[in-house]
Design a protein around this motif. Structure first.
Motif, PDB file in Angstrom:
ATOM      1  N   PHE A  73      30.679  28.395 -15.976  1.00 38.08           N
ATOM      2  CA  PHE A  73      31.033  27.618 -14.770  1.00 38.08           C
ATOM      3  C   PHE A  73      29.762  27.313 -14.195  1.00 38.08           C
ATOM      4  O   PHE A  73      29.075  27.996 -13.500  1.00 38.08           O
ATOM      5  CB  PHE A  73      31.994  28.434 -13.837  1.00 38.08           C
ATOM      6  CG  PHE A  73      32.497  27.652 -12.487  1.00 38.08           C
ATOM      7  CD1 PHE A  73      33.169  26.546 -12.997  1.00 38.08           C
ATOM      8  CD2 PHE A  73      32.350  28.132 -11.292  1.00 38.08           C
ATOM      9  CE1 PHE A  73      33.800  25.753 -11.781  1.00 38.08           C
ATOM     10  CE2 PHE A  73      32.907  27.383 -10.369  1.00 38.08           C
ATOM     11  CZ  PHE A  73      33.626  26.299 -10.615  1.00 38.08           C
ATOM     12  N   GLU A  74      29.226  26.199 -14.498  1.00 36.78           N
ATOM     13  CA  GLU A  74      27.854  25.645 -13.889  1.00 36.78           C
ATOM     14  C   GLU A  74      27.609  24.067 -14.100  1.00 36.78           C
ATOM     15  O   GLU A  74      28.497  23.560 -14.461  1.00 36.78           O
ATOM     16  CB  GLU A  74      26.773  26.393 -14.739  1.00 36.78           C
ATOM     17  CG  GLU A  74      26.788  26.032 -16.278  1.00 36.78           C
ATOM     18  CD  GLU A  74      25.979  26.853 -17.111  1.00 36.78           C
ATOM     19  OE1 GLU A  74      25.048  27.470 -16.524  1.00 36.78           O
ATOM     20  OE2 GLU A  74      25.786  26.427 -18.256  1.00 36.78           O
ATOM     21  N   ASP A  75      26.748  23.683 -13.305  1.00 41.19           N
ATOM     22  CA  ASP A  75      26.333  22.360 -13.522  1.00 41.19           C
ATOM     23  C   ASP A  75      27.464  21.412 -13.128  1.00 41.19           C
ATOM     24  O   ASP A  75      27.586  20.413 -14.054  1.00 41.19           O
ATOM     25  CB  ASP A  75      25.604  21.887 -14.859  1.00 41.19           C
ATOM     26  CG  ASP A  75      24.406  22.834 -15.148  1.00 41.19           C
ATOM     27  OD1 ASP A  75      23.711  22.967 -14.033  1.00 41.19           O
ATOM     28  OD2 ASP A  75      24.158  23.205 -16.145  1.00 41.19           O
ATOM     29  N   ILE A  76      28.109  21.685 -12.035  1.00 42.74           N
ATOM     30  CA  ILE A  76      29.101  20.519 -11.640  1.00 42.74           C
ATOM     31  C   ILE A  76      28.518  19.523 -10.533  1.00 42.74           C
ATOM     32  O   ILE A  76      28.082  19.902  -9.729  1.00 42.74           O
ATOM     33  CB  ILE A  76      30.469  21.297 -11.169  1.00 42.74           C
ATOM     34  CG1 ILE A  76      30.877  22.240 -12.337  1.00 42.74           C
ATOM     35  CG2 ILE A  76      31.324  20.202 -10.677  1.00 42.74           C
ATOM     36  CD1 ILE A  76      32.070  22.913 -11.857  1.00 42.74           C
ATOM     37  N   ASN A 102      25.303  23.474  -7.849  1.00 46.63           N
ATOM     38  CA  ASN A 102      26.177  22.462  -8.019  1.00 46.63           C
ATOM     39  C   ASN A 102      25.969  21.177  -7.200  1.00 46.63           C
ATOM     40  O   ASN A 102      24.948  21.416  -6.288  1.00 46.63           O
ATOM     41  CB  ASN A 102      27.795  22.925  -7.866  1.00 46.63           C
ATOM     42  CG  ASN A 102      28.260  23.660  -8.956  1.00 46.63           C
ATOM     43  OD1 ASN A 102      27.635  23.591 -10.109  1.00 46.63           O
ATOM     44  ND2 ASN A 102      29.383  24.415  -8.930  1.00 46.63           N
ATOM     45  N   VAL A 103      26.583  20.019  -7.218  1.00 47.59           N
ATOM     46  CA  VAL A 103      26.223  18.993  -6.236  1.00 47.59           C
ATOM     47  C   VAL A 103      27.689  18.281  -5.879  1.00 47.59           C
ATOM     48  O   VAL A 103      28.656  18.070  -6.564  1.00 47.59           O
ATOM     49  CB  VAL A 103      25.642  17.622  -7.156  1.00 47.59           C
ATOM     50  CG1 VAL A 103      25.372  16.484  -6.243  1.00 47.59           C
ATOM     51  CG2 VAL A 103      24.126  18.277  -7.728  1.00 47.59           C
ATOM     52  N   GLU A 129      22.424  30.082   5.483  1.00 44.94           N
ATOM     53  CA  GLU A 129      23.093  28.726   5.502  1.00 44.94           C
ATOM     54  C   GLU A 129      24.004  28.842   4.395  1.00 44.94           C
ATOM     55  O   GLU A 129      23.836  28.915   3.293  1.00 44.94           O
ATOM     56  CB  GLU A 129      22.239  27.484   5.455  1.00 44.94           C
ATOM     57  CG  GLU A 129      22.840  26.190   5.092  1.00 44.94           C
ATOM     58  CD  GLU A 129      21.995  24.955   4.949  1.00 44.94           C
ATOM     59  OE1 GLU A 129      22.402  24.437   4.369  1.00 44.94           O
ATOM     60  OE2 GLU A 129      21.007  24.920   5.690  1.00 44.94           O
ATOM     61  N   PRO A 130      25.429  28.333   4.646  1.00 43.19           N
ATOM     62  CA  PRO A 130      26.492  28.323   3.461  1.00 43.19           C
ATOM     63  C   PRO A 130      26.317  27.524   2.530  1.00 43.19           C
ATOM     64  O   PRO A 130      25.654  26.418   2.624  1.00 43.19           O
ATOM     65  CB  PRO A 130      27.737  28.130   4.448  1.00 43.19           C
ATOM     66  CG  PRO A 130      27.337  28.310   5.756  1.00 43.19           C
ATOM     67  CD  PRO A 130      25.864  27.998   6.082  1.00 43.19           C
ATOM     68  N   HIS A 134      23.515  25.191  -3.340  1.00 43.59           N
ATOM     69  CA  HIS A 134      24.008  23.738  -3.904  1.00 43.59           C
ATOM     70  C   HIS A 134      23.333  22.619  -3.281  1.00 43.59           C
ATOM     71  O   HIS A 134      22.898  22.597  -1.979  1.00 43.59           O
ATOM     72  CB  HIS A 134      25.390  23.881  -3.791  1.00 43.59           C
ATOM     73  CG  HIS A 134      25.899  24.882  -4.426  1.00 43.59           C
ATOM     74  ND1 HIS A 134      26.053  24.985  -5.911  1.00 43.59           N
ATOM     75  CD2 HIS A 134      26.888  25.779  -3.951  1.00 43.59           C
ATOM     76  CE1 HIS A 134      26.833  26.172  -6.185  1.00 43.59           C
ATOM     77  NE2 HIS A 134      27.235  26.640  -5.060  1.00 43.59           N
ATOM     78  N   LEU A 135      23.566  21.452  -3.760  1.00 51.95           N
ATOM     79  CA  LEU A 135      23.130  20.255  -3.121  1.00 51.95           C
ATOM     80  C   LEU A 135      24.549  19.627  -2.524  1.00 51.95           C
ATOM     81  O   LEU A 135      25.334  19.139  -3.086  1.00 51.95           O
ATOM     82  CB  LEU A 135      22.614  19.350  -3.991  1.00 51.95           C
ATOM     83  CG  LEU A 135      21.193  19.277  -4.375  1.00 51.95           C
ATOM     84  CD1 LEU A 135      21.021  18.052  -5.576  1.00 51.95           C
ATOM     85  CD2 LEU A 135      20.208  19.445  -3.367  1.00 51.95           C
TER      86      LEU A 135
END
Length: 214
Positions: A73-76, A102-103, A129-130, A134-135
């Motif tokens: 589960f990665e790179d989404i 993730n983005v 920061e939550p 991720h981006l």
């Protein structure tokens, strides 16, 4: 990976598009698909790029992303999509708090009297920061949301259905005074795809949020 592109998906009983685990291989992709009147829209459980899709009038969830328990589960990348009028969450993003990279940027998710985007709500006592790993930026949202924060730049509050030309006519192109226009974040890693849902070239300097460029 596999690519699902430029399809019209209407009134299917399950998921319009299912993006499974690639077992650490190249990412799958869903690009510029129109999905409506189906039980659910897009389901992603592995590496995938999901852009330019139009998902609306859905009986349950517009888009779900969750860990399948396979260690893959990665790179989404979920960006530049428009999701509106879903009976359940527009986007339900599960297990993102356990991974990084993730983005989630420049999506329009509009359920004015319903559920917009869900992510696991971090501990309010945490000082970090939550979802800082991720981006997440400049998603134009209307409706109830969990786990995203305006102070972190995760989302912009939309004007509701008036941001689109005509929801009643299934026209999700930005209205002339829409908050979608010129509002996308194009910082590193958040640049727009070359083309939009209509196959028109996007303005790389000031693109719109959502599936359509103005």
């Amino acid at each position: 990976g596999s690519k699902v592109q430029d399809n019209v998906i209407y009134a299917v009983e399950g998921w319009g598009v299912w993006l499974g685990s690639t077992e650490n291989g190249p990412s799958n992709a869903a690009d510029a698909n129109a999905i409506w009147r189906s039980h659910a829209g897009i389901y992603a459980v592995g590496a995938s790029t999901i852009q330019n899709n139009l998902v609306f009038n859905i009986e349950a969830w517009g888009l779900i992303s969750q860990d399948p328990g396979l260690g893959t589960f990665e790179d989404i990348d979920i960006s530049y999509n428009t999701v509106a009028n879903t009976a359940d969450w527009g986007m339900y993003l599960e297990d993102w708090e356990t991974i990084s990279g993730n983005v989630l940027v420049n999506n329009a998710v509009c359920n004015p009297v319903g559920r917009s985007v869900y992510m696991a709500d971090p501990d309010p006592d945490d000082e970090i920061e939550p979802y800082q790993n991720h981006l997440i930026s400049s998603n134009l949202l209307c409706g109830w949301m969990v786990g995203l924060y305006d102070y972190a730049g995760h989302y912009i509050a939309g004007d509701g259905l008036s941001d689109f030309s005509s929801i009643e006519a299934w026209d999700f192109y930005p209205a002339v005074d829409s908050l979608l226009i010129d509002a996308a974040d194009i910082s590193a890693g958040m640049e727009p795809p070359t083309y939009d849902f209509n196959g028109m070239e996007r303005d790389a300097g000031s693109p719109e949020i959502g599936a359509y460029d103005w």
